[in-house]
Design an enzyme around this catalytic site. Structure first.
Site, short mmCIF file in Angstrom:
data_model
loop_
_atom_site.label_atom_id
_atom_site.label_comp_id
_atom_site.label_asym_id
_atom_site.label_seq_id
_atom_site.Cartn_x
_atom_site.Cartn_y
_atom_site.Cartn_z
N ASN A 10 28.74 29.35 111.99
CA ASN A 10 29.08 27.98 111.50
C ASN A 10 29.06 26.99 112.70
OD1 ASN A 10 30.66 25.71 110.58
ND2 ASN A 10 32.31 26.72 110.44
N GLY A 170 38.09 28.73 118.63
CA GLY A 170 37.80 27.77 119.50
C GLY A 170 38.50 27.89 120.86
#
Length: 247
Positions: A10, A170
């Site tokens: 992604n 993240g």
């Protein structure tokens, strides 16, 4: 039935024409494990660039799709437009769509229903926040998301589930191998409420700061059937993650 390992990349809202061409060239020239299905998801602007230049055998996914056939829906993309461009996958329900863009469980389920009924395969994401995990509500949160999906769909054959703990996306934090497997097993057990066949055949990916260092150990878990990779999919190490079953 053996579930085929799947690794998705992604790109989120990252990349330029030059950097994405570099990623595509790297994948085109890499020796990839033939037993692993690979799907990459660039920003919408670059979907056609990637599909036109990426080697066959690697699929391309949009990062969103609307649940209407066409019309006055500014900024949205339709299933038929994706299929017209030979884009056969879409990522739906990612935590960034749920939290930042306020997509409800019901909206995500409606999009998933429309996409799968009209021929797209869906990487359907679920996961909990740090507060929810610390409160011991992980399985409750994920189950609620799954129940909303179950209420709208009957055919699970085009759905791949991606479990993504929001607190590990993240951030560099990764759920331990045991934590990841525990939730994947809970999802697999919940899927039995649909049918034993769906529980056995549905692939469940792990997403949450997956990288070339932790992927091999995670891939050995019985209920982890692949990964949805974020930042690492923009780097050459993405190839190492795809090939992690051979490590």
């Amino acid at each position: 039935m053996a579930r085929k390992f799947l690794v998705g990349g992604n790109f989120k809202m990252n990349g330029s024409i030059s950097s994405i061409k570099e990623i595509v060239n790297n994948l085109n020239n890499a020796v990839l494990d033939a037993e692993v299905e690979v799907v990459v998801s660039p920003p919408a602007l670059y979907l056609q660039l990637v599909r036109d230049n990426l080697r066959s055998g690697i699929e391309v996914a949009a990062q969103n799709v609307f649940d209407k056939p066409n019309g006055a829906f500014t900024g949205e993309i339709s299933v038929s437009q994706l299929k017209d461009s030979n884009i056969n996958w879409v990522i739906l329900g990612h935590s960034e769509r749920r939290t930042i863009l306020k997509e409800s469980d019901e909206i995500v389920a409606s999009k998933t229903k429309y996409a799968t009924e009209n021929g797209l395969s869906v990487i359907w994401c679920c996961g909990e926040s740090l507060e929810e995990r610390e409160a011991g509500r992980t399985v409750d949160v994920v189950t609620k998301q799954l129940e909303a999906l179950k209420a709208q769909i009957s055919d699970w054959s085009k759905i791949v589930i991606a479990y993504e703990p929001i607190w590990a996306i993240g951030t560099g934090k990764v759920a331990t191998t045991e934590q990841a497997q525990e939730v994947h097993k809970a999802i697999r057990n919940w899927l039995k409420s649909v049918s034993d066949k769906v529980a056995d055949e549905t692939r469940i990916l792990y997403g949450g700061s997956v990288n070339e260092k932790n992927c091999a150990e995670l891939s050995k878990q019985p209920d982890i059937d692949g990964f949805l990779v974020g930042g690492a999919s923009l780097k050459p190490a993405f190839v190492d993650i795809i090939n992690c079953k051979k490590q």
